[in-house]
Design a protein around this motif. Sequence first.
Motif, mmCIF file in Angstrom:
data_model
loop_
_atom_site.group_PDB
_atom_site.id
_atom_site.type_symbol
_atom_site.label_atom_id
_atom_site.label_comp_id
_atom_site.label_asym_id
_atom_site.label_seq_id
_atom_site.Cartn_x
_atom_site.Cartn_y
_atom_site.Cartn_z
ATOM 1 N N THR A 77 -6.180 10.275 0.926
ATOM 2 C CA THR A 77 -7.044 9.212 1.330
ATOM 3 C C THR A 77 -7.142 9.153 2.953
ATOM 4 N N PRO A 78 -8.555 9.496 3.442
ATOM 5 C CA PRO A 78 -8.520 9.448 4.844
ATOM 6 C C PRO A 78 -8.152 8.040 5.621
ATOM 7 N N MET A 79 -7.443 8.460 6.697
ATOM 8 C CA MET A 79 -6.966 7.259 7.602
ATOM 9 C C MET A 79 -7.858 6.083 7.764
ATOM 10 N N LEU A 91 -6.008 6.296 -3.376
ATOM 11 C CA LEU A 91 -5.016 5.031 -2.701
ATOM 12 C C LEU A 91 -4.455 4.277 -3.625
ATOM 13 N N MET A 126 -1.490 1.214 8.797
ATOM 14 C CA MET A 126 -1.894 2.377 8.143
ATOM 15 C C MET A 126 -1.009 3.552 8.711
ATOM 16 N N VAL A 140 2.373 2.888 6.876
ATOM 17 C CA VAL A 140 2.398 3.486 5.495
ATOM 18 C C VAL A 140 2.341 5.056 5.608
ATOM 19 N N HIS A 141 1.433 5.672 6.426
ATOM 20 C CA HIS A 141 1.602 7.021 6.548
ATOM 21 C C HIS A 141 2.655 7.569 6.792
ATOM 22 N N LEU A 179 0.868 -1.221 0.076
ATOM 23 C CA LEU A 179 0.042 0.164 0.091
ATOM 24 C C LEU A 179 0.947 1.192 0.137
ATOM 25 N N LEU A 180 0.630 2.031 -0.589
ATOM 26 C CA LEU A 180 1.429 3.384 -0.956
ATOM 27 C C LEU A 180 0.674 4.584 -0.243
ATOM 28 N N ASN A 181 1.343 5.427 0.420
ATOM 29 C CA ASN A 181 0.798 6.558 1.299
ATOM 30 C C ASN A 181 0.520 7.883 -0.190
ATOM 31 N N ASP A 182 -0.472 8.514 0.435
ATOM 32 C CA ASP A 182 -0.638 9.791 -0.348
ATOM 33 C C ASP A 182 -1.382 10.784 0.570
ATOM 34 N N ASP A 183 -1.795 11.895 0.011
ATOM 35 C CA ASP A 183 -1.957 13.180 1.030
ATOM 36 C C ASP A 183 -3.563 13.130 1.343
ATOM 37 N N VAL A 227 -8.253 3.733 5.104
ATOM 38 C CA VAL A 227 -7.007 2.703 4.804
ATOM 39 C C VAL A 227 -7.296 1.690 5.854
HETATM 40 N N1 TYC Z 1 -1.485 10.062 4.577
HETATM 41 C C1 TYC Z 1 -2.978 9.924 4.542
HETATM 42 C C2 TYC Z 1 -3.614 11.170 5.393
HETATM 43 O O1 TYC Z 1 -2.910 11.677 6.019
HETATM 44 C C3 TYC Z 1 -3.411 8.612 5.262
HETATM 45 C C4 TYC Z 1 -3.055 7.483 4.308
HETATM 46 C C5 TYC Z 1 -2.317 6.272 4.955
HETATM 47 C C6 TYC Z 1 -2.998 7.472 2.884
HETATM 48 C C7 TYC Z 1 -1.975 5.277 4.338
HETATM 49 C C8 TYC Z 1 -2.784 6.345 2.448
HETATM 50 O O2 TYC Z 1 -1.939 4.221 2.260
HETATM 51 C C9 TYC Z 1 -2.206 5.167 2.836
HETATM 52 N N2 TYC Z 1 -4.967 11.374 5.410
#
Ligand code: TYC
Length: 112
Positions: free
Chosen positions: A44-46, A105, A68, A71-72, A38-42, A49
């Motif tokens: 997608t809600p915690m 995500l 989660m 990944v974050h 799983l990849l992080n992004d800014d 995930v």
């Molecule tokens: N970084 C996201 C946020 O702050 C949370 C997140 C965690 C997104 C893991 C993707 O794979 C993920 N809302």
Amino acid sequence: MSDGPIIMSDGKDSDSDAGLLTETKTRTERPPLYKVMLLNDDYTPMEFVVHVLERFFGMNHAQAFELMLTVHKKGLAVVGVFSHEIAETKVAQVMDFAQRHQHPLQCTMEKE
Ligand code: TYC
């Protein structure tokens, strides 16, 4: 006068392997395994995930929340290791679920 072995020009008799068994050892290789990540992004809600990890990877809430957060913080993490077919299915399920909820995500797989 009895018949002896027939002697060949290479010096061996014609029946020198009589009674020998031919053993073939077959190596059975294990099928390759694939890491699903799983990849992080800014965006997608915690909680989304965490729900994905519970729903598609059989984790309880505490395990899902901890992974989660990994990944974050780290940018990505391995969320499971599977056969090629199962890994492909997990990736497709996560990508489809995220897209249907309009979250960016990303889920990928890589040979171990
Ligand atoms: N970084 C996201 C946020 O702050 C949370 C997140 C965690 C997104 C893991 C993707 O794979 C993920 N809302």
